[in-house]
Motif scaffolding. Structure first.
Motif, PDB file in Angstrom:
ATOM      1  N   GLY A 109      85.363  51.411  27.444  1.00 10.29           N
ATOM      2  CA  GLY A 109      85.703  49.955  27.789  1.00 10.29           C
ATOM      3  C   GLY A 109      84.673  49.082  27.362  1.00 10.29           C
ATOM      4  N   VAL A 110      83.442  49.188  27.738  1.00 10.22           N
ATOM      5  CA  VAL A 110      82.488  48.500  27.044  1.00 10.22           C
ATOM      6  C   VAL A 110      81.908  47.722  26.239  1.00 10.22           C
ATOM      7  N   LEU A 112      84.302  48.442  23.717  1.00 11.87           N
ATOM      8  CA  LEU A 112      84.991  47.627  23.914  1.00 11.87           C
ATOM      9  C   LEU A 112      85.402  46.585  23.454  1.00 11.87           C
ATOM     10  N   ALA A 113      84.863  45.854  24.506  1.00 14.73           N
ATOM     11  CA  ALA A 113      85.189  44.684  25.389  1.00 14.73           C
ATOM     12  C   ALA A 113      83.855  43.573  24.314  1.00 14.73           C
ATOM     13  N   SER A 114      82.698  44.906  24.209  1.00 10.15           N
ATOM     14  CA  SER A 114      81.565  43.826  23.401  1.00 10.15           C
ATOM     15  C   SER A 114      82.644  43.942  22.146  1.00 10.15           C
ATOM     16  N   VAL A 128      73.647  46.264  23.823  1.00  7.92           N
ATOM     17  CA  VAL A 128      74.309  46.731  24.862  1.00  7.92           C
ATOM     18  C   VAL A 128      74.545  47.813  25.178  1.00  7.92           C
TER      19      VAL A 128
ATOM     20  N   MET B  52      91.199  44.324  15.274  1.00  7.50           N
ATOM     21  CA  MET B  52      90.715  45.404  16.018  1.00  7.50           C
ATOM     22  C   MET B  52      91.070  46.897  15.638  1.00  7.50           C
ATOM     23  N   TYR B  81      89.353  37.529  24.854  1.00  5.03           N
ATOM     24  CA  TYR B  81      90.045  38.496  24.277  1.00  5.03           C
ATOM     25  C   TYR B  81      89.990  38.710  26.259  1.00  5.03           C
ATOM     26  N   MET B  83      90.657  41.591  28.602  1.00  4.99           N
ATOM     27  CA  MET B  83      91.126  42.938  28.859  1.00  4.99           C
ATOM     28  C   MET B  83      91.818  43.186  30.360  1.00  4.99           C
ATOM     29  N   GLY B  87      86.150  44.505  31.767  1.00  6.65           N
ATOM     30  CA  GLY B  87      85.925  44.581  29.764  1.00  6.65           C
ATOM     31  C   GLY B  87      84.294  43.696  30.669  1.00  6.65           C
ATOM     32  N   LEU B  88      83.630  43.230  31.446  1.00  2.87           N
ATOM     33  CA  LEU B  88      82.016  42.835  31.706  1.00  2.87           C
ATOM     34  C   LEU B  88      81.278  43.825  30.781  1.00  2.87           C
ATOM     35  N   LEU B  89      79.647  43.216  30.932  1.00  2.37           N
ATOM     36  CA  LEU B  89      78.949  43.100  30.574  1.00  2.37           C
ATOM     37  C   LEU B  89      78.548  44.212  31.964  1.00  2.37           C
ATOM     38  N   PRO B  90      78.068  44.886  32.745  1.00  2.00           N
ATOM     39  CA  PRO B  90      77.623  45.557  33.406  1.00  2.00           C
ATOM     40  C   PRO B  90      76.383  45.122  33.826  1.00  2.00           C
ATOM     41  N   HIS B  91      75.316  44.878  32.441  1.00  2.00           N
ATOM     42  CA  HIS B  91      73.999  44.215  32.646  1.00  2.00           C
ATOM     43  C   HIS B  91      73.636  43.227  32.903  1.00  2.00           C
ATOM     44  N   ARG B  92      74.596  42.440  32.626  1.00  2.00           N
ATOM     45  CA  ARG B  92      74.641  40.679  32.611  1.00  2.00           C
ATOM     46  C   ARG B  92      74.614  40.173  33.639  1.00  2.00           C
ATOM     47  N   ARG B 149      85.025  34.260  30.309  1.00  2.00           N
ATOM     48  CA  ARG B 149      84.935  34.691  29.144  1.00  2.00           C
ATOM     49  C   ARG B 149      85.491  34.571  28.455  1.00  2.00           C
TER      50      ARG B 149
END
Ligand SMILES: Nc1ncnc2c1ncn2[C@@H]1O[C@H](COP(=O)(O)OP(=O)(O)O)[C@@H](O)[C@H]1O
Ligand SMILES: [Mg+2]
Lengths: 213, 281
Positions: A109-110, A112-114, A128, B52, B81, B83, B87-92, B149
């Motif tokens: 999911g991550v 895809l989101a990026s 990422v 996509m 986009y 979702m 869909g966030l970046l967990p490390h940011r 975002r």
């Protein structure tokens, strides 16, 4: 204990030599394993072959490898480069699988989101996927680190100086404290390096302790 | 102007025909909801807009330009986009997540962060959360970050794929209300995917009801869909067949009318009824 104190300067010197053999091999194994793992993950049919194939390298007996490598590399048997390359090969054997699994474990999911917000493939990999694979990569690296520190000792048989020399000298001349010191300081070195890696992980991956989703 | 789906088909490599012969006009500055059950091709359609997913045949046009000719990465950076599961970046950190797209577009860090702080306000997030990691937020807060975002690069188009699907009903209503408010200020061209009819009726200027394979059952305003469903399928989706939207009103002792559906489920109270206060209101 007295023996150790008497010989401390020599032991520390050997510890440093030991570290100078192990550290470059650990770093090289990591740096080579990640791109191999990345490529193996991309070409799915080859993945298992590459991962298992490199894993089998660990089954190569270490002493013969130390002796055969100089012939291939054109170095002397006692050349430290010879030892470092051999250690790197053993490191790769462990690290390629860890790295392949680590990169594979990044949440789809991550990824895809990026892509959806406009990361190019290269940027996504370095900013990422690689960081998110970090904790699993670190776990693999810690195993490689301990394994490498312990393997370095074998090269003492060839006459390359390291903490292993404390075993070989100890056995030859029947000095039990020397053997004990060799074991103890190898363990301490492995532990210190491990702590260093854990600390580096804490520093570079601050989001992990914050609780992951 | 707007987004145009021209007779698109998507057949995945395994032979699944996700969407076939689908055409739709999405007018600029309005929100269009793609409504349908899981697996009917909503996500596939949405992802055709930012490449996509590339259609197997047919074309998607943005303001008369075929997106097939636009470089995908550049295209995605100018389309928001959002979702499910954010869909966030967990490390940011939150602030960096919101600033992501601006940073990708080459905006300097300070300016991107300033903009991100503005957006936190826009979506109703306490600025104290800026330094948190996504894992330290509630589901509803994460979705707000996701919306922020999506808006960060001030895109004309916002694609939203069941963005509120994973939060509890109360938070969901609140997020829908916020989105309505934001849209009334910003007037983006929104394509919003959902399988929730009430969400569709709340958010859509135009609703597209989809059957399996991306087949259009009906296109219309919320009112048109409720008043005159095209067929049994749409009626069923609306819950008309289960009498959910057939309302009746009964006078109350304290004045006003008590409204319930045909199954007797209480719905609410109204002060007065229009001209012909018969059986149905
Ligand atoms: N990458 C894919 N490969 C094969 N089939 C897919 C793929 N993505 C979606 N599908 C199939 O296409 C159909 C539509 O999927 P999707 O667009 O995700 O629907 P929705 O978003 O409405 O649930 C489903 O039958 C799904 O299984
Ligand atoms: Mg979907």
């Amino acid at each position: 204990m007295a023996w150790i104190l008497d010989h401390l300067p020599r032991i520390l010197e050997l510890s440093l030599a030991h570290l100078l053999l192990a550290a470059p091999a650990i770093a090289a194994a990591f740096l080579v394993a990640v791109p191999i793992a990345w490529a193996a993950n991309r070409v799915r049919p080859l993945r298992e072959i590459v991962v298992s194939g490199t894993g089998l390298l660990y089954a190569v007996p270490s002493l013969p490898l130390f002796i055969v490598l100089p012939i291939i590399l054109g170095t002397g048997v006692r050349d430290t480069l010879n030892v470092i390359v051999a250690l790197t090969i053993f490191g790769l054997a462990l690290m390629v699988r860890s790295a392949a699994d680590a990169l594979d474990s990044v949440d789809g999911g991550v990824r895809l989101a990026s892509t959806a917000v406009g990361y190019s493939a290269a940027l996504r990999f370095f900013t990422v996927e690689l960081p998110l694979a970090g904790p699993a990569l670190l776990a693999g690296l810690r195993v490689v680190s301990v394994s490498t520190i312990s393997l370095v000792s074998v090269s003492a048989v060839l006459g390359v100086q390291s903490l292993g020399s404390l075993f070989t000298d100890g056995f030859e001349r029947g000095i039990v404290p020397s053997i004990v010191a060799g074991i103890a300081f190898t363990a301490v070195l492995a532990l210190l390096l491990d702590l260093l890696l854990v600390a580096a992980g804490r520093l570079t991956m601050p989001w992990v302790k914050g609780g992951r989703r | 102007m707007g987004i145009e789906f021209q007779n698109v088909n998507k057949t995945y490599p395994d032979g699944t025909v996700a969407v076939d012969q689908f055409s739709l006009h999405v007018p600029s500055h309005t929100s269009t909801v793609l409504l349908g059950s899981s697996g009917c091709g909503k996500t596939t359609l949405l992802r055709m807009v930012n490449r996509m997913v590339d259609p197997s045949s047919g074309a998607v046009l943005i303001d008369d330009e075929d997106v097939a000719g636009v470089e995908p990465v550049a295209l995605r950076r100018r389309i928001g986009y959002v979702m499910q599961n954010s869909g966030l970046l967990p490390h940011r950190r939150v602030i960096d997540n919101i600033a992501t797209v601006s940073r990708l577009n080459g905006v300097a860090k300070a300016a991107a962060h300033r903009r991100a702080h503005e957006l936190m306000e826009t979506v109703g997030l306490d600025s104290a959360l800026a330094q948190r990691y996504p894992g330290q937020l509630s589901g509803g807060q994460q979705q707000r970050v996701g919306v922020a975002r999506g808006l960060a690069a001030d895109p004309n188009i916002l694609l939203m794929d069941e963005p509120f699907g994973a939060v509890d009903p109360l938070v969901r209503l609140e997020l829908q209300r916020e989105l309505t408010r934001i849209q009334s200020e910003l007037h983006k061209t929104i394509i919003f995917v959902t399988h929730d009819i009430d969400e569709a009726l709340t958010l859509g200027d135009q609703i597209v009801v989809l059957k399996k394979g991306g087949e259009v059952a009906q296109i219309g305003t919320p009112q048109q869909i409720v008043e005159s469903p095209a067929d049994d399928f749409v009626a069923q989706f609306l819950g008309l067949d289960s009498a959910r939207r057939t309302l009746s009103a009964a006078p109350r002792d304290d004045g006003g009318w008590f409204v319930s559906d045909a199954q007797g489920r209480p719905l609410g109270v109204v002060d007065s009824l229009p001209q012909h206060p018969g059986q149905n209101a």
